[in-house]
Motif scaffolding. Structure first.
Motif, PDB file in Angstrom:
ATOM      1  N   GLY A  64      90.887  -7.722  17.218  1.00  0.00           N
ATOM      2  CA  GLY A  64      90.926  -6.658  16.214  1.00  0.00           C
ATOM      3  C   GLY A  64      89.923  -5.572  16.500  1.00  0.00           C
ATOM      4  N   THR A  65      88.718  -5.956  16.994  1.00  0.00           N
ATOM      5  CA  THR A  65      87.699  -4.975  17.335  1.00  0.00           C
ATOM      6  C   THR A  65      88.181  -4.050  18.426  1.00  0.00           C
ATOM      7  N   SER A  66      88.780  -4.634  19.463  1.00  0.00           N
ATOM      8  CA  SER A  66      89.288  -3.833  20.572  1.00  0.00           C
ATOM      9  C   SER A  66      90.349  -2.860  20.092  1.00  0.00           C
ATOM     10  N   GLU A  67      91.239  -3.344  19.229  1.00  0.00           N
ATOM     11  CA  GLU A  67      92.293  -2.484  18.697  1.00  0.00           C
ATOM     12  C   GLU A  67      91.691  -1.358  17.854  1.00  0.00           C
ATOM     13  N   LEU A  68      90.702  -1.698  17.059  1.00  0.00           N
ATOM     14  CA  LEU A  68      90.062  -0.692  16.205  1.00  0.00           C
ATOM     15  C   LEU A  68      89.352   0.356  17.053  1.00  0.00           C
ATOM     16  N   GLN A  69      88.657  -0.083  18.101  1.00  0.00           N
ATOM     17  CA  GLN A  69      87.984   0.868  18.988  1.00  0.00           C
ATOM     18  C   GLN A  69      88.983   1.802  19.642  1.00  0.00           C
ATOM     19  N   ASP A  70      90.109   1.252  20.083  1.00  0.00           N
ATOM     20  CA  ASP A  70      91.153   2.090  20.679  1.00  0.00           C
ATOM     21  C   ASP A  70      91.635   3.129  19.684  1.00  0.00           C
ATOM     22  N   MET A  71      91.781   2.712  18.424  1.00  0.00           N
ATOM     23  CA  MET A  71      92.229   3.645  17.396  1.00  0.00           C
ATOM     24  C   MET A  71      91.169   4.710  17.126  1.00  0.00           C
ATOM     25  N   PHE A  72      89.891   4.316  17.182  1.00  0.00           N
ATOM     26  CA  PHE A  72      88.818   5.298  17.004  1.00  0.00           C
ATOM     27  C   PHE A  72      88.896   6.362  18.093  1.00  0.00           C
ATOM     28  N   ILE A  73      89.085   5.924  19.333  1.00  0.00           N
ATOM     29  CA  ILE A  73      89.152   6.862  20.460  1.00  0.00           C
ATOM     30  C   ILE A  73      90.339   7.808  20.295  1.00  0.00           C
ATOM     31  N   GLN A  74      91.503   7.236  19.960  1.00  0.00           N
ATOM     32  CA  GLN A  74      92.682   8.077  19.751  1.00  0.00           C
ATOM     33  C   GLN A  74      92.462   9.039  18.599  1.00  0.00           C
ATOM     34  N   ASN A  75      91.805   8.545  17.546  1.00  0.00           N
ATOM     35  CA  ASN A  75      91.552   9.387  16.387  1.00  0.00           C
ATOM     36  C   ASN A  75      90.630  10.546  16.724  1.00  0.00           C
ATOM     37  N   ARG A  76      89.631  10.308  17.607  1.00  0.00           N
ATOM     38  CA  ARG A  76      88.726  11.389  17.998  1.00  0.00           C
ATOM     39  C   ARG A  76      89.478  12.500  18.707  1.00  0.00           C
ATOM     40  N   PHE A  77      90.379  12.129  19.603  1.00  0.00           N
ATOM     41  CA  PHE A  77      91.194  13.144  20.269  1.00  0.00           C
ATOM     42  C   PHE A  77      92.072  13.883  19.265  1.00  0.00           C
ATOM     43  N   PHE A  78      92.615  13.127  18.320  1.00  0.00           N
ATOM     44  CA  PHE A  78      93.452  13.749  17.291  1.00  0.00           C
ATOM     45  C   PHE A  78      92.629  14.745  16.480  1.00  0.00           C
ATOM     46  N   CYS A  79      91.403  14.356  16.119  1.00  0.00           N
ATOM     47  CA  CYS A  79      90.529  15.258  15.348  1.00  0.00           C
ATOM     48  C   CYS A  79      90.192  16.510  16.158  1.00  0.00           C
ATOM     49  N   TYR A  80      89.900  16.339  17.466  1.00  0.00           N
ATOM     50  CA  TYR A  80      89.606  17.490  18.308  1.00  0.00           C
ATOM     51  C   TYR A  80      90.806  18.433  18.355  1.00  0.00           C
ATOM     52  N   ASP A  81      92.010  17.858  18.545  1.00  0.00           N
ATOM     53  CA  ASP A  81      93.216  18.685  18.604  1.00  0.00           C
ATOM     54  C   ASP A  81      93.454  19.398  17.282  1.00  0.00           C
ATOM     55  N   SER A 113      96.892  -2.354   2.872  1.00  0.00           N
ATOM     56  CA  SER A 113      97.552  -2.582   4.161  1.00  0.00           C
ATOM     57  C   SER A 113      96.724  -2.033   5.315  1.00  0.00           C
ATOM     58  N   PHE A 114      96.098  -0.876   5.108  1.00  0.00           N
ATOM     59  CA  PHE A 114      95.264  -0.249   6.142  1.00  0.00           C
ATOM     60  C   PHE A 114      94.075  -1.140   6.491  1.00  0.00           C
ATOM     61  N   LEU A 115      93.371  -1.629   5.486  1.00  0.00           N
ATOM     62  CA  LEU A 115      92.201  -2.474   5.729  1.00  0.00           C
ATOM     63  C   LEU A 115      92.610  -3.795   6.371  1.00  0.00           C
ATOM     64  N   GLU A 116      93.735  -4.343   5.930  1.00  0.00           N
ATOM     65  CA  GLU A 116      94.203  -5.622   6.478  1.00  0.00           C
ATOM     66  C   GLU A 116      94.631  -5.486   7.932  1.00  0.00           C
ATOM     67  N   SER A 117      95.247  -4.356   8.285  1.00  0.00           N
ATOM     68  CA  SER A 117      95.766  -4.177   9.642  1.00  0.00           C
ATOM     69  C   SER A 117      94.652  -4.167  10.676  1.00  0.00           C
ATOM     70  N   TYR A 118      93.433  -3.764  10.289  1.00  0.00           N
ATOM     71  CA  TYR A 118      92.300  -3.742  11.221  1.00  0.00           C
ATOM     72  C   TYR A 118      91.270  -4.829  10.895  1.00  0.00           C
ATOM     73  N   ASN A 119      91.641  -5.754  10.001  1.00  0.00           N
ATOM     74  CA  ASN A 119      90.734  -6.846   9.608  1.00  0.00           C
ATOM     75  C   ASN A 119      89.387  -6.319   9.118  1.00  0.00           C
ATOM     76  N   LEU A 120      89.424  -5.254   8.374  1.00  0.00           N
ATOM     77  CA  LEU A 120      88.194  -4.654   7.868  1.00  0.00           C
ATOM     78  C   LEU A 120      87.874  -5.212   6.487  1.00  0.00           C
ATOM     79  N   GLU A 121      86.731  -5.854   6.355  1.00  0.00           N
ATOM     80  CA  GLU A 121      86.306  -6.371   5.053  1.00  0.00           C
ATOM     81  C   GLU A 121      85.409  -5.331   4.386  1.00  0.00           C
ATOM     82  N   ILE A 122      86.047  -4.290   3.894  1.00  0.00           N
ATOM     83  CA  ILE A 122      85.342  -3.201   3.219  1.00  0.00           C
ATOM     84  C   ILE A 122      85.596  -3.339   1.720  1.00  0.00           C
ATOM     85  N   ASN A 123      84.595  -3.034   0.949  1.00  0.00           N
ATOM     86  CA  ASN A 123      84.686  -3.162  -0.506  1.00  0.00           C
ATOM     87  C   ASN A 123      85.579  -2.051  -1.069  1.00  0.00           C
ATOM     88  N   PHE A 124      86.798  -2.420  -1.448  1.00  0.00           N
ATOM     89  CA  PHE A 124      87.755  -1.457  -1.997  1.00  0.00           C
ATOM     90  C   PHE A 124      88.048  -1.828  -3.445  1.00  0.00           C
TER      91      PHE A 124
END
Length: 415
Positions: free
Chosen positions: A143-160, A280-291
């Motif tokens: 899950g960490t690897s997937e999340l990191q990949d999404m962070f990288i893709q998101n950074r490019f998306f933000c730049y664009d 669904s968003f938090l579950e998809s990345y296994n993020l235990e964030i207080n929502f």
């Protein structure tokens, strides 16, 4: 104190760079060095390192080829590779990450930046207990690897996204400047036209001096002065230069405007049940964030789920950096309430210091960041997306204890 269980291989054809890396890392890790790709592969075959810092621009075999070979072999494919290079163009970054590198650092680099990035990689390879005795992040390595990949893709998306916004703003400014330029030159053009008309009158002898004028001598002097202007080389050269400047500026501005024209990306709209989407968003990345959902569960927003995903990835990416790659339920709080027809989403990050008044005003500006490692584009992109695709907005909330943002999005109850 050297972490003897962690071995880092630095690969660079410039001895000065290797010397600098040795100075930065020797106190924390066991180091090996290679000055070319072939030597690096040889060292890897003898003793597999825990991480490889890899330059790209090397003779005979560049870093891309070295990484490709490493990732093609089962025995070396899992070694984390970090490109450390002067190649900063977007194509090289995308290529490096697509080959399987876990990170991409641009030279010249800062000592703290290199140390933090390497530490994050090693921390993410194993779950580390924190001072409270609990796990700092209950996220699987997959899950960490997937999340990191999404962070990288998101950074490019933000730049664009920010580039689209900047180009649109520049295009508007260029058009305004073009109009102002024409207005500036307009008096000169009118003066030239006026003199041309007088020239026609003089040449065709249509000007008559008669007794109906109060001062015939004054009129004659005026005509003589105008005739001097007409034949003056200085005046002719001045008008010619002005005309050339107008034409040249207009051509350059036209060409520049064409470069700035960009089609705004179109994203389909849908009805999104926010509470369900967030869970669904938090579950998809296994993020235990207080929502916490203090608003009605049937609150729908109109927008695009992909863009909503990018918004919260950008926010959590910032928190991930602030917490050095460890997020717990105590670190980030997302709470939702209703106010009038707006869904009020409070995002609180306990790992980031509260902003000063000046920082609060600048935080959504393209390129502004409170970090030293890269330019800030995420929050600027978040505001742009909220305004243009959700009819919402975002602002900083004063909080003496943590970094707080409030997202406001119109909501409705689905009929």
């Amino acid at each position: 104190m050297i972490m003897e269980d962690k071995n880092v291989l630095a690969v660079d054809d410039t001895p000065e760079n290797l010397k600098l890396l040795g100075h930065i890392l020797s106190d924390k890790y066991s180091l090996n060095f290679a000055t070319n790709g072939a030597k690096a592969l040889e060292l890897v075959s003898i003793k597999k390192p825990d991480l490889i810092l890899l330059d790209i621009m090397m003779p005979e075999m560049d870093g891309f080829e070295v990484c490709k070979i490493l990732k093609s072999k089962p025995e070396t494919s899992e070694i984390p590779v970090v490109f450390l290079t002067a190649k900063s163009d977007r194509e090289s970054v995308i290529r490096g990450l697509s080959l399987g590198a876990v990170d991409y650092l641009i030279k010249p680099f800062e000592k703290d930046d290199v140390l933090i990035r390497i530490q994050k990689i090693f921390q993410e390879s194993s779950v580390v207990p924190d001072s409270r005795g609990s796990h700092a992040a209950k996220i699987s390595s997959e899950g960490t690897s997937e999340l990191q990949d999404m962070f990288i893709q998101n950074r490019f998306f933000c730049y664009d996204t920010c580039m689209v916004k900047l180009r649109q703003g520049l295009l508007k400014d260029v058009k305004k400047f073009r109009n102002e330029l024409q207005e500036t030159f307009q008096p000169f053009l009118l003066a030239k036209e006026y003199i041309r008309k007088i020239e026609e009158l003089l040449i065709t002898k249509k000007i008559r001096i008669s007794k109906k004028y109060l001062d015939n001598k004054k009129i004659l002097r005026t005509l003589n002065d105008l005739q001097k202007i007409r034949v003056s080389s200085e005046m002719q050269n001045a008008f010619s230069s002005i005309n050339d400047a107008i034409e040249h500026s207009d051509k350059r501005l036209t060409a520049f405007s064409k470069l700035l024209i960009v089609d705004t990306p179109h994203y389909g709209k849908e009805e999104i049940l926010f509470s369900k989407w967030m869970s669904s968003f938090l579950e998809s990345y296994n993020l235990e964030i207080n929502f916490t959902q203090n608003a009605a569960d049937e609150s729908y927003i109109t927008g695009n789920s992909f863009l909503l995903n990018q918004i919260f990835l950008a926010l959590i990416d910032n928190s991930w950096d602030n917490q050095k790659g460890h997020l717990t339920a105590e670190d980030v709080l997302i709470s939702v309430t209703q106010k009038g027809k707006m869904l009020m989403i409070l995002y609180s990050d306990n790992g980031a210091a509260p902003l000063s008044t000046q920082e609060s005003l600048l935080i959504f500006t393209e390129g502004y960041t409170t970090k030293d490692d890269r330019k800030g584009m995420g929050l600027s992109a978040v505001r742009y997306i909220l305004k243009n695709y959700f009819n919402g907005d975002i602002q900083v909330i004063d909080n003496a204890r943590s970094f707080c943002l409030e997202l406001r999005i119109p909501y409705h109850n689905q009929l």
